[in-house]
Design an enzyme around this catalytic site. Structure first.
Site, short mmCIF file in Angstrom:
data_model
loop_
_atom_site.label_atom_id
_atom_site.label_comp_id
_atom_site.label_asym_id
_atom_site.label_seq_id
_atom_site.Cartn_x
_atom_site.Cartn_y
_atom_site.Cartn_z
N ASP A 319 12.67 14.39 -31.52
CA ASP A 319 12.30 15.44 -33.28
C ASP A 319 13.46 15.70 -33.35
OD1 ASP A 319 9.57 14.75 -32.17
OD2 ASP A 319 9.61 16.32 -30.73
N ARG A 391 10.35 19.21 -39.83
CA ARG A 391 11.88 19.07 -39.48
C ARG A 391 12.61 18.30 -40.84
NH1 ARG A 391 11.16 20.39 -33.96
NH2 ARG A 391 10.08 19.84 -33.48
C1 S3P Z 1 5.54 15.40 -27.98
C2 S3P Z 1 5.68 14.43 -27.67
C3 S3P Z 1 6.71 13.56 -28.94
C4 S3P Z 1 7.47 14.51 -30.33
C5 S3P Z 1 6.27 15.59 -30.52
C6 S3P Z 1 5.82 16.36 -28.69
C7 S3P Z 1 4.95 16.76 -27.09
O1 S3P Z 1 5.72 12.71 -29.77
O2 S3P Z 1 7.85 13.45 -30.99
O3 S3P Z 1 6.88 17.11 -31.24
O4 S3P Z 1 4.48 17.49 -26.97
O5 S3P Z 1 4.74 15.59 -25.93
P1 S3P Z 1 5.99 11.50 -28.93
O6 S3P Z 1 4.76 11.72 -27.41
O7 S3P Z 1 4.28 10.64 -29.57
O8 S3P Z 1 7.40 10.34 -28.88
#
Ligand code: S3P
Length: 438
Positions: A319, A391
């Site tokens: 992120d 972001r």
């Molecule tokens: C998250 C996992 C990530 C991240 C998101 C939050 C989570 O996504 O980008 O902001 O809380 O499990 P992905 O699992 O799609 O990578």
């Protein structure tokens, strides 16, 4: 419709010490686990952002009593794993992919039908990655033709545990499958291609649910257990701290201390990448708070240089790349990112949107299929589009610290999905940032 825009004046120095808002991933999970637990879960440091409020509202719509949030305090009156009630209508999860992927797993195991929907960004994001493994477990979920939300989840299905190698490194999918595993017969085993954030595993353990970590990449859970309410202290979100880690690194004279930041090793890729670029970041007072590592972060300005970002760090900083691209734009030399195609399916296509914005600001940045190549240089002022991505908006605001002219950023209302009060905090820290409705 009015649009919220940011106008960031060039220059500034970041100084001071404070705590950024609570961790988004942990806040979502605290509501979900609290709702499914026996007993009352008290949460402090909860992120009062729109994404987490969408999760609260969805559980309220399923009969869970939730008090707050009131200055980060929330009380969730758990109904137990089998106590949710059918919602009266579709559950609108706004901009929040985490809510949708994790709740799909929970709702696949319920006796009632449900519909999950969201805003334009969320209903354009890939959902087959979660509905496919859930279908293998016996769930019945219909998506739109392109594999997108709304998701129609048919309850009353018998779920059976599966052995699932994740095709993409995604904590949301890992978590959604594990949550379905709570309702499945037998063992559900998930293996990830690379380690991703493990807040779900830590919180399951905290709520007293047996879980087996077979290796760094494989976790196994069996259905039929129960969750017992616990108090949860949510640390500050390292993903929100990231804007200030980058801002202080690029702005000469800066010296900041960010307090009580979550430094779970599955989230600290941003610190490692910035340090590889030459950043001066100290991790102070490391401690464990409710099963999650926490520390204070001191960051001082330092000259940065371009690097080839190690692919192993990509899921650990997934992120933080919009902010890291601003660091790369201010660094001496070239930064190359590969192995990050996932960035194209976030709240926006973060590779293309950042490349376009950086080009507008006079930086040579070239999008590739799975990453970006950024040649550090001098940032000019200009007008950039955030495409409603929180972001992206905050990253370009921070870029103004090193720009030669003002930066206008369009479509910034979604900053409140993850970082309510960002503009106030940024101003307080030393950025000249105005919010304007047009
Ligand atoms: C998250 C996992 C990530 C991240 C998101 C939050 C989570 O996504 O980008 O902001 O809380 O499990 P992905 O699992 O799609 O990578």
């Amino acid at each position: 419709m009015t649009e919220l825009n940011f106008l960031a004046a060039p220059g500034g120095v970041l100084r001071g010490q404070w705590r950024v808002p609570g961790d988004k991933s942990i806040s979502h999970r605290a509501i979900m686990f609290g709702a499914l637990a026996d007993g009352i879960t008290t949460i402090t440091g909860f992120l009062d952002g729109e994404d987490c409020l969408a999760t609260i509202n969805a559980f309220r719509a399923m009969g869970v009593v939730i008090d707050g949030p009131d200055q980060g305090r929330v009380r969730v009156h758990g109904v137990g794993l089998h106590g949710l009630q059918a919602p009266a209508g579709p559950l609108d999860l706004g901009n929040s992919g985490t809510s949708m992927r994790l709740m799909s797993g929970i709702l696949a195991g319920q006796a009632f039908d449900s519909v999950l929907t969201g805003d334009t960004s969320l209903t354009g994001r890939p959902m087959r990655r979660i509905t496919e493994p859930l279908s293998l477990m016996g769930a019945r979920i219909a998506t739109g033709q392109r594999g997108t939300a709304p998701l129609q989840i048919h309850g009353g299905q018998r779920l059976i545990g599966i052995d699932y190698p994740l095709p993409v490194a995604s904590a949301q999918i890992k978590s959604g499958v594990l949550l379905a595993g709570l309702y499945a017969e037998g063992a559900t085993r998930v293996t990830e291609p690379a380690p991703t954030r493990d807040h779900t595993e830590r919180m399951l353990e905290g709520f007293g649910y047996p879980l087996r970590r077979e290796s760094e990449r494989t976790v196994v859970i069996s259905g039929g257990g129960r969750l017992t309410a616990i108090p949860i202290d949510v640390p500050a979100d390292i993903s929100s701290a990231a804007f200030f880690l980058v801002g202080a690194s690029i702005a000469p004279g800066s010296d900041l201390r960010l307090e009580h930041v979550g430094v779970n090793p599955t989230r600290t890729g941003v610190i490692e990448i910035l340090r590889l670029m030459g950043a001066d970041i100290e991790v102070q007072n490391p401690r464990l708070v409710g099963g999650e590592p926490v520390a204070d972060l001191r960051v001082r300005h330092a000259p940065l240089h371009g690097i080839r970002i190690p692919e192993a760090l990509v899921p650990l900083a997934i992120d933080e790349f919009p902010a890291l691209f601003i660091a790369a734009a201010c660094a001496e030399g070239v930064t190359v990112l590969t192995g990050a195609a996932e960035l194209r399916v976030k709240e926006s296509d973060r590779i293309q949107v950042m490349a376009d914005g950086l080009n507008t600001l006079g930086i040579a940045a070239g999008a590739t299929t799975d990453g970006i190549v950024i040649q550090g240089g001098a940032l000019s002022g200009g007008t950039v589009a955030s495409h409603g991505d929180h972001r992206i908006a905050m990253s370009f605001a921070i870029a103004a610290l090193r720009a030669s002219g003002p930066i206008w950023i369009h479509d910034c209302a979604n900053v409140s999905t993850s970082f309510p009060g960002f503009a106030d905090l940024a101003r307080h820290a030393g950025l000249d940032l105005r919010e304007e409705a047009t």
